[in-house]
Design an enzyme around this catalytic site. Structure first.
Site, PDB file in Angstrom:
ATOM      1  N   ASN A 122      44.829  40.552  52.697  1.00  0.00           N
ATOM      2  CA  ASN A 122      44.564  41.649  53.631  1.00  0.00           C
ATOM      3  C   ASN A 122      45.241  42.962  53.189  1.00  0.00           C
ATOM      4  OD1 ASN A 122      43.686  43.022  56.089  1.00  0.00           O
ATOM      5  ND2 ASN A 122      43.439  40.988  56.951  1.00  0.00           N
ATOM      6  N   ARG A 123      45.457  43.872  54.140  1.00  0.00           N
ATOM      7  CA  ARG A 123      45.801  45.246  53.760  1.00  0.00           C
ATOM      8  C   ARG A 123      47.287  45.575  53.906  1.00  0.00           C
ATOM      9  NH1 ARG A 123      40.685  45.008  55.837  1.00  0.00           N
ATOM     10  NH2 ARG A 123      39.130  45.944  54.474  1.00  0.00           N
ATOM     11  N   HIS A 140      43.881  42.900  49.607  1.00  0.00           N
ATOM     12  CA  HIS A 140      43.905  41.611  48.905  1.00  0.00           C
ATOM     13  C   HIS A 140      44.666  41.667  47.577  1.00  0.00           C
ATOM     14  CE1 HIS A 140      41.494  40.110  52.061  1.00  0.00           C
ATOM     15  NE2 HIS A 140      40.305  40.483  51.626  1.00  0.00           N
ATOM     16  N   HIS A 150      39.346  32.699  51.231  1.00  0.00           N
ATOM     17  CA  HIS A 150      38.407  33.710  51.705  1.00  0.00           C
ATOM     18  C   HIS A 150      36.976  33.173  51.797  1.00  0.00           C
ATOM     19  CE1 HIS A 150      36.839  37.683  52.456  1.00  0.00           C
ATOM     20  NE2 HIS A 150      38.038  38.215  52.359  1.00  0.00           N
ATOM     21  N   GLU A 176      39.899  33.782  58.014  1.00  0.00           N
ATOM     22  CA  GLU A 176      40.993  33.722  57.045  1.00  0.00           C
ATOM     23  C   GLU A 176      42.324  33.592  57.767  1.00  0.00           C
ATOM     24  OE1 GLU A 176      40.772  37.501  54.984  1.00  0.00           O
ATOM     25  OE2 GLU A 176      38.690  37.582  55.583  1.00  0.00           O
TER      26      GLU A 176
HETATM   27  C1  BGC Z   1      38.365  42.115  54.984  1.00  0.00           C
HETATM   28  C2  BGC Z   1      37.093  42.901  54.916  1.00  0.00           C
HETATM   29  C3  BGC Z   1      36.651  42.969  53.480  1.00  0.00           C
HETATM   30  C4  BGC Z   1      36.485  41.566  52.963  1.00  0.00           C
HETATM   31  C5  BGC Z   1      36.068  41.524  51.521  1.00  0.00           C
HETATM   32  C6  BGC Z   1      38.123  40.755  54.430  1.00  0.00           C
HETATM   33  O1  BGC Z   1      39.297  40.024  54.430  1.00  0.00           O
HETATM   34  O2  BGC Z   1      38.851  42.030  56.292  1.00  0.00           O
HETATM   35  O3  BGC Z   1      37.276  44.204  55.408  1.00  0.00           O
HETATM   36  O4  BGC Z   1      35.452  43.671  53.359  1.00  0.00           O
HETATM   37  O5  BGC Z   1      37.698  40.891  53.093  1.00  0.00           O
HETATM   38  O6  BGC Z   1      36.945  42.221  50.740  1.00  0.00           O
END
Ligand code: BGC
Length: 340
Positions: free
Chosen positions: A77-78, A103, A174, A306
């Site tokens: 995640n971010r 990620h 994922h 996830e």
């Molecule tokens: C994120 C999405 C993203 C996807 C693919 C997910 O975990 O929340 O925003 O587009 O991953 O990268």
């Protein structure tokens, strides 16, 4: 099939697919990204469907993106600005999405060749060495992921890791699921979802959580009573509008934290985890990618559930922290259990 070739990974090495089985279930898992490529699950009529989205080669995984079925780390995640502090150290991760890190950046664990340590009839264990400075992260880390198919029709994912410096461990899988079968992307939004979460994390335009845990009560984010995913997805609700659908972290305090069902076949999956969060992503960025068996994955043609620490928790001390001391063991488990 026990093992077969899966083409060439970006580093030029040969990738393979390994099969594991339990009863009528089987899974194909690649050493490329320690990726779940196929997952065959029966329904009550004995019709077996492959319930995860995937591609036919490592090249497609890299080119078409989306992290289908991949093992994501060191931090899923971010991270806002890709930046955080650990002790007196500032960590700068690559800014690969709107100035933030998603990620863990372009040199993803998802695109590396993992080592197969053990492969049995029903399980496979992978390892990865992630050196000091990898993705900006401190510490030489040794990481293990184990997939096991087991009684009573469950896919167990176990993560273990250790580092020689204080670091972050927040790994996830994922996979994008469709209980109707990956070859019926048009049915993905009809899947009925139950989430036990009483709270979710509202976020900003760039999908960074604002820092509050908001009640789902009276909002389209409330899945405590099971409902088709597509029912409220286009409601005029700020956080759905911002992300173009569901793409939010929900608290994962209960067991199970999620149940996903295809109403037609009755095929159903429940999710159990020791992680605090569940990122529910409704495939809003899918746009016709050509996948396995020639299937095109349309907009919202599969959903990811996830399990992980809360997004950007490295910058939010009031949330459960993904920091691990030098020599401290990280261990996490998630179970996807199927009923038919
Ligand atoms: C994120 C999405 C993203 C996807 C693919 C997910 O975990 O929340 O925003 O587009 O991953 O990268």
């Amino acid at each position: 099939m026990k093992k077969k070739s899966f083409g060439t990974a970006p580093n030029g090495q040969k990738a393979c697919i390994y099969e594991i089985r339990w009863g009528e279930m089987s899974a194909w898992i690649s050493d490329f990204g320690a990726t779940l490529v196929r997952l065959y699950v029966p329904d009550s009529q004995g019709n077996v469907a492959d319930v995860v989205l995937g591609y036919d080669s490592p090249r497609d995984y890299v080119k078409k993106g989306g992290y289908f079925g991949a093992t994501v780390g060191r931090n899923a995640n971010r991270v806002a600005g890709g930046k955080f502090t650990i002790g007196d150290k500032t960590v700068q991760m690559p800014a690969n999405e709107n100035g933030n890190n998603l990620h863990s950046g372009p040199d993803s664990y998802a695109y590396r060749l993992w080592t197969v340590e053990k492969h049995t009839e029903n399980s496979i264990r992978f390892s990865l060495e992630s050196p000091d400075g990898d993705q900006g992260m401190p510490g030489n880390a040794k990481i293990h992921v184990t997939y096991t198919l087991d009684h009573p029709g469950a896919l167990h994912l176990t993560y273990d890791a250790i580092s020689d410096q204080d670091t972050v461990f927040n790994l996830t899988n994922h996979a994008y699921f469709n209980m109707a079968g990956h070859d019926h992307p048009e049915k993905a939004m009809d899947q009925v979802l139950m989430l036990t979460a009483r709270h979710y994390l509202p976020d900003d335009e760039q999908s960074i959580p604002l820092g509050e845990n908001k009640s789902v009560e009276g909002t389209p984010m409330d899945f405590r009573q099971p409902k088709p995913i597509g029912r409220d997805i286009d409601q005029d609700y700020r956080c759905l509008k911002l992300q173009g659908g569901y793409d939010h972290c929900f608290e994962a305090f209960a067991d199970p934290c999620a149940i996903l069902t295809d109403p037609q076949s009755g095929r159903s999956m429940s999710v159990s985890t020791d992680c605090p969060g569940l990122q529910f992503y409704s495939g809003n960025f899918l746009s016709g990618e050509k996948g396995k068996d020639g299937v095109s994955y349309c907009y919202r043609g599969g959903v990811a559930l996830e399990t992980q620490f809360y997004p950007n928790s490295v910058n939010n001390p009031k949330w459960v922290q993904p920091f691990f001391k030098a020599g401290q063991r990280y261990h996490s488990e998630t179970v996807y259990s199927f009923k038919w």
